[in-house]
Design a protein around this motif. Structure first.
Motif, PDB file in Angstrom:
ATOM      1  N   ALA A 151       0.822  -1.216   0.000  1.00 14.07           N
ATOM      2  CA  ALA A 151       0.000   0.000   0.000  1.00 14.07           C
ATOM      3  C   ALA A 151       0.854   1.263   0.000  1.00 14.07           C
ATOM      4  O   ALA A 151       1.987   1.277   0.503  1.00 14.07           O
ATOM      5  N   THR A 152       0.296   2.323  -0.580  1.00 11.19           N
ATOM      6  CA  THR A 152       0.970   3.634  -0.576  1.00 11.19           C
ATOM      7  C   THR A 152       0.284   4.596   0.393  1.00 11.19           C
ATOM      8  O   THR A 152       0.848   5.641   0.722  1.00 11.19           O
ATOM      9  N   SER A 153      -0.926   4.238   0.826  1.00 12.25           N
ATOM     10  CA  SER A 153      -1.670   5.055   1.783  1.00 12.25           C
ATOM     11  C   SER A 153      -1.945   4.225   3.034  1.00 12.25           C
ATOM     12  O   SER A 153      -1.816   2.999   3.017  1.00 12.25           O
ATOM     13  N   PRO A 154      -2.339   4.864   4.134  1.00 11.05           N
ATOM     14  CA  PRO A 154      -2.589   4.130   5.378  1.00 11.05           C
ATOM     15  C   PRO A 154      -3.639   3.032   5.197  1.00 11.05           C
ATOM     16  O   PRO A 154      -4.634   3.209   4.503  1.00 11.05           O
ATOM     17  N   VAL A 155      -3.373   1.921   5.827  1.00 11.17           N
ATOM     18  CA  VAL A 155      -4.283   0.767   5.776  1.00 11.17           C
ATOM     19  C   VAL A 155      -4.712   0.425   7.201  1.00 11.17           C
ATOM     20  O   VAL A 155      -3.864   0.226   8.082  1.00 11.17           O
ATOM     21  N   SER A 156      -6.008   0.375   7.397  1.00 11.70           N
ATOM     22  CA  SER A 156      -6.535   0.009   8.715  1.00 11.70           C
ATOM     23  C   SER A 156      -6.726  -1.507   8.797  1.00 11.70           C
ATOM     24  O   SER A 156      -7.279  -2.123   7.881  1.00 11.70           O
ATOM     25  N   ILE A 157      -6.268  -2.062   9.887  1.00 10.36           N
ATOM     26  CA  ILE A 157      -6.547  -3.472  10.206  1.00 10.36           C
ATOM     27  C   ILE A 157      -7.493  -3.456  11.397  1.00 10.36           C
ATOM     28  O   ILE A 157      -7.089  -3.151  12.526  1.00 10.36           O
ATOM     29  N   THR A 158      -8.740  -3.748  11.126  1.00  8.51           N
ATOM     30  CA  THR A 158      -9.789  -3.625  12.142  1.00  8.51           C
ATOM     31  C   THR A 158     -10.085  -4.990  12.751  1.00  8.51           C
ATOM     32  O   THR A 158     -10.404  -5.950  12.044  1.00  8.51           O
ATOM     33  N   THR A 159      -9.980  -5.043  14.069  1.00  5.28           N
ATOM     34  CA  THR A 159     -10.252  -6.286  14.805  1.00  5.28           C
ATOM     35  C   THR A 159     -11.470  -6.085  15.681  1.00  5.28           C
ATOM     36  O   THR A 159     -11.505  -5.176  16.524  1.00  5.28           O
ATOM     37  N   THR A 160     -12.485  -6.918  15.488  1.00  2.00           N
ATOM     38  CA  THR A 160     -13.691  -6.856  16.316  1.00  2.00           C
ATOM     39  C   THR A 160     -13.938  -8.220  16.945  1.00  2.00           C
ATOM     40  O   THR A 160     -13.525  -9.253  16.409  1.00  2.00           O
ATOM     41  N   CYS A 161     -14.618  -8.191  18.066  1.00  2.00           N
ATOM     42  CA  CYS A 161     -14.989  -9.444  18.727  1.00  2.00           C
ATOM     43  C   CYS A 161     -16.354  -9.272  19.383  1.00  2.00           C
ATOM     44  O   CYS A 161     -16.588  -8.292  20.103  1.00  2.00           O
ATOM     45  N   ARG A 162     -17.254 -10.215  19.099  1.00  2.00           N
ATOM     46  CA  ARG A 162     -18.603 -10.189  19.646  1.00  2.00           C
ATOM     47  C   ARG A 162     -18.957 -11.565  20.215  1.00  2.00           C
ATOM     48  O   ARG A 162     -18.509 -12.595  19.697  1.00  2.00           O
ATOM     49  N   ILE A 163     -19.767 -11.565  21.245  1.00  2.00           N
ATOM     50  CA  ILE A 163     -20.222 -12.828  21.841  1.00  2.00           C
ATOM     51  C   ILE A 163     -21.481 -13.289  21.114  1.00  2.00           C
ATOM     52  O   ILE A 163     -22.436 -12.523  20.967  1.00  2.00           O
ATOM     53  N   LYS A 164     -21.478 -14.529  20.648  1.00  2.00           N
ATOM     54  CA  LYS A 164     -22.621 -15.132  19.973  1.00  2.00           C
ATOM     55  C   LYS A 164     -23.032 -16.392  20.742  1.00  2.00           C
ATOM     56  O   LYS A 164     -22.546 -17.484  20.468  1.00  2.00           O
ATOM     57  N   GLU A 165     -23.901 -16.221  21.741  1.00  2.00           N
ATOM     58  CA  GLU A 165     -24.355 -17.319  22.600  1.00  2.00           C
ATOM     59  C   GLU A 165     -23.156 -18.030  23.236  1.00  2.00           C
ATOM     60  O   GLU A 165     -22.465 -17.453  24.046  1.00  2.00           O
ATOM     61  N   LYS A 166     -22.868 -19.281  22.822  1.00  2.00           N
ATOM     62  CA  LYS A 166     -21.770 -20.045  23.426  1.00  2.00           C
ATOM     63  C   LYS A 166     -20.455 -19.870  22.670  1.00  2.00           C
ATOM     64  O   LYS A 166     -19.479 -20.556  22.955  1.00  2.00           O
ATOM     65  N   HIS A 167     -20.446 -18.953  21.707  1.00  2.36           N
ATOM     66  CA  HIS A 167     -19.254 -18.744  20.883  1.00  2.36           C
ATOM     67  C   HIS A 167     -18.842 -17.272  20.929  1.00  2.36           C
ATOM     68  O   HIS A 167     -19.597 -16.406  21.379  1.00  2.36           O
ATOM     69  N   ILE A 168     -17.644 -17.025  20.457  1.00  3.50           N
ATOM     70  CA  ILE A 168     -17.208 -15.654  20.211  1.00  3.50           C
ATOM     71  C   ILE A 168     -16.833 -15.549  18.738  1.00  3.50           C
ATOM     72  O   ILE A 168     -16.283 -16.495  18.155  1.00  3.50           O
ATOM     73  N   LEU A 169     -17.171 -14.420  18.148  1.00  5.99           N
ATOM     74  CA  LEU A 169     -16.874 -14.177  16.732  1.00  5.99           C
ATOM     75  C   LEU A 169     -15.786 -13.112  16.644  1.00  5.99           C
ATOM     76  O   LEU A 169     -15.992 -11.965  17.018  1.00  5.99           O
ATOM     77  N   ILE A 170     -14.619 -13.535  16.171  1.00  4.70           N
ATOM     78  CA  ILE A 170     -13.486 -12.622  16.005  1.00  4.70           C
ATOM     79  C   ILE A 170     -13.330 -12.320  14.517  1.00  4.70           C
ATOM     80  O   ILE A 170     -13.211 -13.243  13.706  1.00  4.70           O
ATOM     81  N   CYS A 171     -13.362 -11.040  14.167  1.00  4.49           N
ATOM     82  CA  CYS A 171     -13.225 -10.624  12.762  1.00  4.49           C
ATOM     83  C   CYS A 171     -11.986  -9.738  12.621  1.00  4.49           C
ATOM     84  O   CYS A 171     -11.791  -8.805  13.408  1.00  4.49           O
ATOM     85  N   ILE A 172     -11.194 -10.041  11.627  1.00  5.70           N
ATOM     86  CA  ILE A 172     -10.020  -9.225  11.292  1.00  5.70           C
ATOM     87  C   ILE A 172     -10.152  -8.833   9.829  1.00  5.70           C
ATOM     88  O   ILE A 172     -10.175  -9.696   8.949  1.00  5.70           O
ATOM     89  N   GLU A 173     -10.263  -7.531   9.567  1.00  2.00           N
ATOM     90  CA  GLU A 173     -10.497  -7.043   8.202  1.00  2.00           C
ATOM     91  C   GLU A 173      -9.480  -5.966   7.849  1.00  2.00           C
ATOM     92  O   GLU A 173      -9.165  -5.104   8.663  1.00  2.00           O
ATOM     93  N   ASN A 174      -8.975  -6.061   6.647  1.00  2.34           N
ATOM     94  CA  ASN A 174      -8.007  -5.059   6.180  1.00  2.34           C
ATOM     95  C   ASN A 174      -8.281  -4.686   4.729  1.00  2.34           C
ATOM     96  O   ASN A 174      -8.779  -5.500   3.952  1.00  2.34           O
ATOM     97  N   ASP A 175      -7.970  -3.459   4.374  1.00  2.00           N
ATOM     98  CA  ASP A 175      -8.060  -3.011   2.982  1.00  2.00           C
ATOM     99  C   ASP A 175      -6.831  -3.503   2.220  1.00  2.00           C
ATOM    100  O   ASP A 175      -5.778  -3.755   2.811  1.00  2.00           O
TER     101      ASP A 175
END
Length: 338
Positions: A261-285
């Motif tokens: 990349a030549t411009s800033p890139v965000s790496i976004t990490t989210t985590c949410r509780i889904k009943e008996k599980h956790i959902l971890i998402c990692i997204e980048n441009d």
């Protein structure tokens, strides 16, 4: 052995009571009739267990097994009848004639008792052997699983260390102060990794702390181009996840998103509780023009293998390519199976 004795004593007493009350047999005769079957034979019959336990017959011919038990049963019956005659002679010789008259029935009953004992003890021996086999297989699988997990985890640090040392080498001449900062952060990261290397399960909070150390190292190399963002639901921090499971995902995000990349890139990490599980998402441009072929590298294959070993499923990892951004989702149980 205590339960064995109590069982036969109870059966013998019941037999004596039934003979006395139901058939009108006097107590002495009922006792002399019951004793050989419910006291003397159980004592001798206990030896059949050792005959079966310590003489493996699995590989022998069926005829040999039958002959073996015929001889053993005959010897046991002879000893049983001989001791029975001695006991009755000592207690009441008048009962000897009754014993002589019923001798054929006694011999037949002895063989029947021997057959019942053999079948019973073979069943117990088979159950114990099966239980030991299942336990040994479980222990072996656990050792194999642990070895495979250690092998997979061992692929992570050397790979990352190789990249970091290359970066330090390139910064040594162009930016010595950044190289020094990177060495310090790398030392902290490796110390943390070694402290937790033996634990398969770590809290998400500890794992994120490790990831932030890793990102601080990469931040020295990429500067403003790398912009990590964390949005973690409060309840997620205490959940247990596999150690070092997230680092390859961030390595991929940097390799395919930040590096070209030549411009800033965000790496976004989210985590949410889904009943008996956790959902971890990692997204980048990422720049789709810079990345023509994007397949699963060693990092993602490593994660799939570890998820399969730990949770019994590799489908907990989901990849989504949105052409300009790449998202990885991990749907994990809140606890790791033992």
């Amino acid at each position: 052995m205590l339960y064995y004795g109590v069982f036969w004593l109870t059966i013998g007493l019941v037999n004596i009571v039934v003979q006395n009350l139901w058939f009108g047999t006097d107590l002495t005769t009922a006792f002399l009739s019951a004793f050989p079957f419910f006291a003397l034979y159980p004592i001798l019959g206990a030896s059949i267990w050792f005959i079966i336990k310590y003489n493996s017959l699995e590989e022998k011919d069926l005829y040999w097994v039958l002959l073996y038990h015929l001889i053993t049963g005959s010897l046991l019956n002879a000893i049983w009848l001989y001791l029975g005659f001695i006991f009755i002679k000592l207690v009441d010789e008048s009962y000897l004639q009754i014993l002589y008259d019923s001798l054929p029935n006694k011999i037949f009953s002895g063989y029947v008792m021997y057959t019942i004992y053999v079948m019973f003890f073979y069943t117990i021996n088979y159950y114990q052997s099966l239980k030991e086999k299942i336990q040994k297989e479980a222990e072996l699988k656990a050792l194999i699983r642990e070895a495979e997990l250690n092998a997979l985890k061992s692929q992570i640090n050397p790979h990352f260390l190789f990249n970091s040392l290359n970066s330090i080498a390139s910064l040594t001449l162009s930016a010595p102060e950044k190289a020094q900062e990177m060495v310090i952060n790398l030392s902290r990261f490796m110390r943390y990794s070694l402290q937790h290397d033996q634990d398969e399960a770590v809290s998400l909070a500890d794992e994120l702390e490790n990831i932030k150390l890793y990102l601080s190292i990469e931040k020295v190399r990429f500067g403003k181009k790398l912009n990590p963002v964390f949005d973690i639901e409060e309840g997620c921090h205490r959940c247990k996840i596999p150690n070092m499971i997230l680092q390859p995902l961030f390595e991929n995000a940097i390799k395919y998103g930040v590096y070209e990349a030549t411009s800033p890139v965000s790496i976004t990490t989210t985590c949410r509780i889904k009943e008996k599980h956790i959902l971890i998402c990692i997204e980048n441009d990422y720049d789709p023009e810079a990345i023509r072929n994007r397949g699963e590298g060693i990092g993602l294959q490593n994660i799939r293998q570890r998820l399969s070993l730990i949770y019994g499923s590799a489908d907990l990892l989901k990849l989504t390519d949105n052409k300009t951004s790449f998202k990885v989702e991990l749907l994990l149980p809140k606890t790791i199976p033992a």
